[in-house]
Design a protein around this motif. Structure first.
Motif, PDB file in Angstrom:
ATOM      1  N   ASP A 113       0.841  -1.196   0.000  1.00 30.23           N
ATOM      2  CA  ASP A 113       0.000   0.000   0.000  1.00 30.23           C
ATOM      3  C   ASP A 113       0.877   1.246   0.000  1.00 30.23           C
ATOM      4  O   ASP A 113       1.258   1.749   1.057  1.00 30.23           O
ATOM      5  CB  ASP A 113      -0.912   0.001   1.225  1.00 30.23           C
ATOM      6  N   PRO A 114       1.240   1.752  -1.199  1.00 32.96           N
ATOM      7  CA  PRO A 114       2.146   2.896  -1.252  1.00 32.96           C
ATOM      8  C   PRO A 114       1.586   4.138  -0.561  1.00 32.96           C
ATOM      9  O   PRO A 114       2.339   4.907   0.034  1.00 32.96           O
ATOM     10  CB  PRO A 114       2.370   3.127  -2.740  1.00 32.96           C
ATOM     11  N   GLY A 115       0.282   4.350  -0.605  1.00 32.82           N
ATOM     12  CA  GLY A 115      -0.301   5.524   0.042  1.00 32.82           C
ATOM     13  C   GLY A 115      -0.089   5.499   1.548  1.00 32.82           C
ATOM     14  O   GLY A 115       0.305   6.496   2.154  1.00 32.82           O
ATOM     15  N   ARG A 116      -0.322   4.354   2.147  1.00 32.27           N
ATOM     16  CA  ARG A 116      -0.130   4.220   3.604  1.00 32.27           C
ATOM     17  C   ARG A 116       1.350   4.346   3.951  1.00 32.27           C
ATOM     18  O   ARG A 116       1.708   5.006   4.922  1.00 32.27           O
ATOM     19  CB  ARG A 116      -0.683   2.868   4.071  1.00 32.27           C
ATOM     20  N   ALA A 122      13.690   5.085   2.357  1.00 31.83           N
ATOM     21  CA  ALA A 122      13.244   3.703   2.522  1.00 31.83           C
ATOM     22  C   ALA A 122      11.950   3.471   1.748  1.00 31.83           C
ATOM     23  O   ALA A 122      11.780   2.437   1.093  1.00 31.83           O
ATOM     24  CB  ALA A 122      13.046   3.390   4.003  1.00 31.83           C
ATOM     25  N   PHE A 123      11.048   4.438   1.820  1.00 26.77           N
ATOM     26  CA  PHE A 123       9.802   4.326   1.053  1.00 26.77           C
ATOM     27  C   PHE A 123      10.113   4.174  -0.440  1.00 26.77           C
ATOM     28  O   PHE A 123       9.554   3.316  -1.120  1.00 26.77           O
ATOM     29  CB  PHE A 123       8.915   5.559   1.292  1.00 26.77           C
ATOM     30  N   LEU A 124      11.028   5.012  -0.947  1.00 27.01           N
ATOM     31  CA  LEU A 124      11.369   4.966  -2.375  1.00 27.01           C
ATOM     32  C   LEU A 124      12.041   3.656  -2.774  1.00 27.01           C
ATOM     33  O   LEU A 124      11.939   3.238  -3.929  1.00 27.01           O
ATOM     34  CB  LEU A 124      12.254   6.156  -2.743  1.00 27.01           C
ATOM     35  N   LYS A 125      12.695   3.004  -1.841  1.00 30.84           N
ATOM     36  CA  LYS A 125      13.309   1.704  -2.131  1.00 30.84           C
ATOM     37  C   LYS A 125      12.239   0.696  -2.532  1.00 30.84           C
ATOM     38  O   LYS A 125      12.428  -0.102  -3.445  1.00 30.84           O
ATOM     39  CB  LYS A 125      14.082   1.209  -0.898  1.00 30.84           C
ATOM     40  N   HIS A 143       8.942   1.583  -3.360  1.00 35.73           N
ATOM     41  CA  HIS A 143       7.985   2.166  -4.307  1.00 35.73           C
ATOM     42  C   HIS A 143       8.700   3.225  -5.151  1.00 35.73           C
ATOM     43  O   HIS A 143       8.493   4.425  -4.958  1.00 35.73           O
ATOM     44  CB  HIS A 143       6.811   2.795  -3.553  1.00 35.73           C
ATOM     45  N   PRO A 144       9.547   2.811  -6.098  1.00 37.00           N
ATOM     46  CA  PRO A 144      10.344   3.774  -6.868  1.00 37.00           C
ATOM     47  C   PRO A 144       9.570   4.520  -7.955  1.00 37.00           C
ATOM     48  O   PRO A 144      10.059   5.511  -8.478  1.00 37.00           O
ATOM     49  CB  PRO A 144      11.436   2.901  -7.489  1.00 37.00           C
ATOM     50  N   ASP A 145       8.372   4.073  -8.287  1.00 42.29           N
ATOM     51  CA  ASP A 145       7.600   4.680  -9.371  1.00 42.29           C
ATOM     52  C   ASP A 145       6.218   5.091  -8.900  1.00 42.29           C
ATOM     53  O   ASP A 145       5.723   4.603  -7.891  1.00 42.29           O
ATOM     54  CB  ASP A 145       7.450   3.690 -10.538  1.00 42.29           C
ATOM     55  N   GLY A 146       5.608   5.987  -9.646  1.00 40.11           N
ATOM     56  CA  GLY A 146       4.226   6.362  -9.390  1.00 40.11           C
ATOM     57  C   GLY A 146       4.076   7.697  -8.683  1.00 40.11           C
ATOM     58  O   GLY A 146       5.056   8.401  -8.402  1.00 40.11           O
ATOM     59  N   LEU A 147       2.848   8.034  -8.417  1.00 39.26           N
ATOM     60  CA  LEU A 147       2.488   9.308  -7.805  1.00 39.26           C
ATOM     61  C   LEU A 147       3.185   9.510  -6.459  1.00 39.26           C
ATOM     62  O   LEU A 147       3.799  10.549  -6.208  1.00 39.26           O
ATOM     63  CB  LEU A 147       0.968   9.388  -7.611  1.00 39.26           C
ATOM     64  N   TYR A 148       3.114   8.521  -5.584  1.00 39.14           N
ATOM     65  CA  TYR A 148       3.692   8.688  -4.253  1.00 39.14           C
ATOM     66  C   TYR A 148       5.212   8.787  -4.315  1.00 39.14           C
ATOM     67  O   TYR A 148       5.829   9.484  -3.505  1.00 39.14           O
ATOM     68  CB  TYR A 148       3.242   7.563  -3.324  1.00 39.14           C
ATOM     69  N   ALA A 149       5.826   8.103  -5.264  1.00 38.72           N
ATOM     70  CA  ALA A 149       7.270   8.226  -5.443  1.00 38.72           C
ATOM     71  C   ALA A 149       7.626   9.658  -5.851  1.00 38.72           C
ATOM     72  O   ALA A 149       8.590  10.244  -5.336  1.00 38.72           O
ATOM     73  CB  ALA A 149       7.773   7.229  -6.481  1.00 38.72           C
ATOM     74  N   ASP A 150       6.844  10.227  -6.758  1.00 37.53           N
ATOM     75  CA  ASP A 150       7.062  11.622  -7.170  1.00 37.53           C
ATOM     76  C   ASP A 150       6.921  12.566  -5.977  1.00 37.53           C
ATOM     77  O   ASP A 150       7.717  13.494  -5.797  1.00 37.53           O
ATOM     78  CB  ASP A 150       6.067  12.032  -8.255  1.00 37.53           C
ATOM     79  N   LEU A 151       5.909  12.322  -5.155  1.00 34.34           N
ATOM     80  CA  LEU A 151       5.696  13.170  -3.981  1.00 34.34           C
ATOM     81  C   LEU A 151       6.831  13.010  -2.972  1.00 34.34           C
ATOM     82  O   LEU A 151       7.280  13.997  -2.366  1.00 34.34           O
ATOM     83  CB  LEU A 151       4.352  12.841  -3.326  1.00 34.34           C
ATOM     84  N   ALA A 152       7.312  11.789  -2.792  1.00 32.44           N
ATOM     85  CA  ALA A 152       8.422  11.555  -1.865  1.00 32.44           C
ATOM     86  C   ALA A 152       9.681  12.277  -2.346  1.00 32.44           C
ATOM     87  O   ALA A 152      10.393  12.898  -1.548  1.00 32.44           O
ATOM     88  CB  ALA A 152       8.685  10.057  -1.722  1.00 32.44           C
ATOM     89  N   ARG A 153       9.951  12.222  -3.646  1.00 31.89           N
ATOM     90  CA  ARG A 153      11.122  12.926  -4.184  1.00 31.89           C
ATOM     91  C   ARG A 153      10.974  14.437  -4.013  1.00 31.89           C
ATOM     92  O   ARG A 153      11.937  15.138  -3.680  1.00 31.89           O
ATOM     93  CB  ARG A 153      11.329  12.563  -5.655  1.00 31.89           C
ATOM     94  N   ALA A 154       9.766  14.942  -4.229  1.00 28.01           N
ATOM     95  CA  ALA A 154       9.529  16.381  -4.049  1.00 28.01           C
ATOM     96  C   ALA A 154       9.757  16.785  -2.585  1.00 28.01           C
ATOM     97  O   ALA A 154      10.345  17.829  -2.316  1.00 28.01           O
ATOM     98  CB  ALA A 154       8.114  16.746  -4.487  1.00 28.01           C
ATOM     99  N   LYS A 155       9.314  15.961  -1.673  1.00 26.44           N
ATOM    100  CA  LYS A 155       9.518  16.246  -0.248  1.00 26.44           C
ATOM    101  C   LYS A 155      11.006  16.213   0.101  1.00 26.44           C
ATOM    102  O   LYS A 155      11.508  17.062   0.836  1.00 26.44           O
ATOM    103  CB  LYS A 155       8.740  15.241   0.601  1.00 26.44           C
ATOM    104  N   LEU A 156      11.735  15.235  -0.456  1.00 21.44           N
ATOM    105  CA  LEU A 156      13.175  15.151  -0.201  1.00 21.44           C
ATOM    106  C   LEU A 156      13.908  16.406  -0.666  1.00 21.44           C
ATOM    107  O   LEU A 156      14.860  16.851  -0.030  1.00 21.44           O
ATOM    108  CB  LEU A 156      13.771  13.915  -0.894  1.00 21.44           C
TER     109      LEU A 156
END
Length: 146
Positions: free
Chosen positions: A104-107, A123-126, A128-141
């Protein structure tokens, strides 16, 4: 730059129907872009917010929040393309997403945000490297100190 969020936008970005999209718009009282909280201008069929960072490229993490500042939905806005990115589900979600954070990438993304560290997002990106949540995680980083 002004960013318009309407039913058509949410349908395309999130893969939801008209009714669900309009419900999310109606529930939205605050929009969080990066770390800025913005009261949106509600207009017929949608809402508009002023992009506060003045960046010209990259991905903006945008969160629609309800009156209690609870996240209704996260969105990823591509500044260079001038449009929202589509949500991309994981290729093979596991059967029990409620108990399996890898499924569950959203959770997983929400928990990484709560921890609020580079290590949690990486760790999340490890997993879930692709998709909407991955983009959001990279933006947050990009907004966090090294």
């Amino acid at each position: 730059m002004q960013i318009r969020i309407d039913s058509k936008t949410l349908k395309s970005a999130l893969g939801i129907d008209d009714k669900a999209a309009q419900e999310k718009i109606n529930q939205t009282k605050i929009v969080k872009i990066e770390e800025a909280l913005i009261v949106p201008k509600h207009q017929k069929g949608g809402l508009t917010v002023e992009e506060p960072t003045n960046r010209r490229d990259g991905v903006l993490a945008i969160y629609l929040l309800d009156e209690g500042s609870v996240t209704i939905t996260p969105l990823a806005f591509d500044l260079k393309a001038g449009k929202f990115r589509q949500s991309e589900p994981d290729a093979e979600p596991a059967a029990s997403a409620s108990t399996n954070l890898q499924a569950d990438p959203g959770r997983g993304f929400e928990l990484a945000l709560q921890i609020n560290s580079r290590a949690a997002l990486e760790a999340f990106l490890k997993y879930h490297p692709d998709g909407l949540y991955a983009d959001l995680a990279r933006a947050k980083l990009e907004t966090m100190p090294s």
